[in-house]
Design a protein around this motif. Structure first.
Motif: not given
Length: 318
Positions: A24-25, A223-226, A260-264, A268-275
């Motif tokens: 799901m992530v 694409i990854k969320e990390k 990478v969808r960078r999260i903090k 809480d997986r707060k979004f920071m920026e795309w790399r």
């Protein structure tokens, strides 16, 4: 209702709660990137990525594999993509077109998973890509599935807790309904019609394919969320098997980029920026130390050797 159908597809094709969360992530990361592209890159055409599914148990990536795409676009728009994918010398190449304009409420309901729970199925047409003529010809669901043997030991399962289900359905509710429809139909084919009820190797996929109006070049996207790695090197990693797959894909002649969808942090997986980084630059700048990565879709006892690339090598997407 579509999110409940999506839940049923995923929950019955993963080995547990953690793997469901990881899946799901992954969807959330992909859908967020789609939204970012719409808002920030109107001059880029987005094509659906496809699936590589080996027909032989334990085979990986491009060995003994079928490649297929599920999209509401007509197949001829994907000819140049399939010509490049064909350089991997796979077994067969399919394309599944569905009617994306119709109302979900009008779709027919079928017990696709054979578990008594009916799922909405849109009108679909199957095609096979002929590598000799570089054209798509009509095929069928039966021809597609005939490449795989039935898994007689498969048992339908749903080990996902009610809390986990509610959490991710609520998150997905906030995203674009058309994107949810797209993900659902893709998973209907991958997890519903194919799924664990057939014998197969270890699948992989392309998250999306982009075409820039500026240079008219296709680009494969992973694409990854990390969040940042916790070791000495602060950056983003990838498991060795996946690195090798993407480098092989880049050798077809089309560039591959790791987004990478960078999260903090993880909670809480707060979004920071795309790399973003070219996969060949990523490989070139990997730290030599091999660490143990996350489980992904694997069991908790499995090994997942991973290498990390320093954050400084990734560009910020603005």
């Amino acid at each position: 209702m579509l999110l409940t159908y999506l839940h049923n597809l995923i929950a019955n094709n993963v080995i547990g709660d953690l793997q469901y969360k990881n899946r799901m992530v992954g969807f959330i990361g992909e859908l967020n990137f789609s939204e970012w592209l719409k808002q920030n890159r109107q001059n880029i055409k987005v094509y659906e990525g496809g699936f590589f599914v080996p027909t032989v148990p334990n085979s990986r990536a491009y060995r003994d594999s079928i490649y297929f795409t599920v999209s509401s676009d007509l197949p001829d728009a994907y000819i140049s993509i399939y010509k490049n994918i064909a350089k991997l010398s796979l077994l067969k190449y399919f394309y599944i077109h569905y009617d994306g304009a119709g109302n979900v409420a009008d779709w027919q309901l079928f017990d696709v998973l054979n578990n008594g729970s009916r799922l909405a199925v849109p009108p679909m047409q199957f095609y096979e890509f002929n590598i000799e003529t570089n054209r798509f010809r009509f095929s069928s669901l039966e021809n597609f599935l005939s490449n795989y043997k039935i898994n007689d030991n498969h048992k339908v399962r749903d080990k996902v807790t009610a809390i986990t289900k509610a959490n991710y359905i609520n998150q997905l509710k906030e995203l674009n309904p058309d994107c949810i429809k797209k993900i659902y139909v893709q998973r209907l084919v991958f997890d519903g019609y194919l799924g664990l009820k057939f014998q197969r190797g270890i699948p992989s996929d392309i998250d999306c394919i982009l075409l820039s109006e500026k240079d008219q070049k296709l680009k494969f996207i992973e694409i990854k969320e990390k969040d940042l790695s916790k070791g000495v090197v602060k950056g983003f990693g990838m498991d060795l098997e996946r690195i090798n797959q993407l480098v092989s894909l880049a050798k077809t002649g089309l560039p591959v980029f790791y987004v990478v969808r960078r999260i903090k942090e993880q909670k809480d997986r707060k979004f920071m920026e795309w790399r973003i980084i070219d996969i060949l630059d990523f490989q070139k700048n990997l730290d030599k130390k091999i660490i143990e990565g996350g489980t992904g879709m694997r069991s908790l006892s499995s090994s997942n050797p991973t290498q990390v690339c320093d954050l400084k090598h990734f560009k910020v997407l603005t």
